[in-house]
Design a protein around this motif. Structure first.
Motif, PDB file in Angstrom:
ATOM      1  N   ALA A  48     -75.098 -12.296  -1.525  1.00 54.28           N
ATOM      2  CA  ALA A  48     -74.281 -12.811  -2.625  1.00 54.28           C
ATOM      3  C   ALA A  48     -75.154 -13.334  -3.759  1.00 54.28           C
ATOM      4  N   GLU A  51     -76.853 -10.367  -5.630  1.00 59.73           N
ATOM      5  CA  GLU A  51     -75.893  -9.673  -6.496  1.00 59.73           C
ATOM      6  C   GLU A  51     -75.537 -10.543  -7.705  1.00 59.73           C
ATOM      7  N   THR A  52     -75.439 -11.844  -7.500  1.00 62.53           N
ATOM      8  CA  THR A  52     -75.142 -12.770  -8.597  1.00 62.53           C
ATOM      9  C   THR A  52     -76.239 -12.732  -9.653  1.00 62.53           C
ATOM     10  N   ILE A  55     -75.954  -9.405 -11.556  1.00 65.27           N
ATOM     11  CA  ILE A  55     -74.812  -9.410 -12.486  1.00 65.27           C
ATOM     12  C   ILE A  55     -75.092 -10.318 -13.678  1.00 65.27           C
ATOM     13  N   ASN A  79     -67.271 -15.593  -6.980  1.00 67.28           N
ATOM     14  CA  ASN A  79     -66.600 -14.284  -6.983  1.00 67.28           C
ATOM     15  C   ASN A  79     -67.314 -13.294  -6.072  1.00 67.28           C
ATOM     16  N   GLU A  80     -68.632 -13.304  -6.077  1.00 64.89           N
ATOM     17  CA  GLU A  80     -69.393 -12.396  -5.211  1.00 64.89           C
ATOM     18  C   GLU A  80     -69.200 -12.742  -3.739  1.00 64.89           C
ATOM     19  N   CYS A  81     -69.182 -14.026  -3.432  1.00 63.71           N
ATOM     20  CA  CYS A  81     -68.949 -14.443  -2.045  1.00 63.71           C
ATOM     21  C   CYS A  81     -67.572 -13.988  -1.573  1.00 63.71           C
ATOM     22  N   ARG A  83     -65.829 -11.487  -2.783  1.00 65.69           N
ATOM     23  CA  ARG A  83     -65.868 -10.028  -2.684  1.00 65.69           C
ATOM     24  C   ARG A  83     -66.532  -9.604  -1.380  1.00 65.69           C
TER      25      ARG A  83
END
Length: 180
Positions: A48, A51-52, A55, A79-81, A83
């Motif tokens: 997470a 990816e954060t 992004i 939001n990533e967590c 997802r």
């Protein structure tokens, strides 16, 4: 804006990779703490967070207000967590403390509180972590979670009530065993 330098955010927004890296290093610990509360497993936290960062770097130009950089990053992370949890189609488990060594009496209270926080539903757990552990003001918690300040306050109130009941119940069970 905590200890983050607005000028550093501005440099990162203009494409300065080193400035962005310095900002991410400053936020690494708070990001991990938030991710850990949501996804629990270290490998999921790392996914997470990675990816954060990706992004955020790609969309740095979309940050409108440099003073809210930390809030913006935490929002992306949440939001990533979420997802990741949906993608893995799993429930958020309670932390497994069984393989860890027995805590000292001082650590025991901390573990008990951590276990109590882990027992909260995710919406309440997030406001507790952001407000009490990450030390964000209620206004920033509301902005980060995209909810009203009143909702943050009511979730904090309900969380404190549940934590108090959990701790009382936990200590009541302990005293029952100690009296034998």
């Amino acid at each position: 804006m905590d200890s983050l330098d607005i000028q550093e955010v501005m440099r990162a927004r203009q494409g300065d990779r080193e400035a962005f890296t310095r900002l991410m290093r400053q936020l690494e610990t708070p990001m991990y703490a938030v991710a850990k509360q949501i996804v629990q497993r270290d490998e999921d936290c790392a996914d997470a967070m990675q990816e954060t960062v990706f992004i955020a770097y790609k969309s740095m130009y979309t940050l409108r207000e440099p003073a809210y950089f930390r809030t913006w990053i935490i929002r992306i992370l949440i939001n990533e967590c979420r997802r990741l949890l949906k993608q893995r189609n799993k429930q958020v488990p309670l932390t497994d403390l069984s393989d860890k060594p027995s805590p000292s009496p001082e650590e025991d209270d901390g573990l008990e509180l951590r276990e109590a926080i882990d027992s909260l539903e995710l919406p309440m757990r997030l406001v507790v972590v952001l407000h009490y552990i990450q030390d964000l003001p209620i206004k920033e918690v509301a902005r980060t979670l995209e909810i009203s300040e009143g909702t943050v306050k009511s979730r904090l109130y309900r969380a404190r009530e549940k934590l108090l009941r959990w701790m009382e119940k936990s200590r009541g069970v302990e005293s029952q065993y100690e009296s034998r």
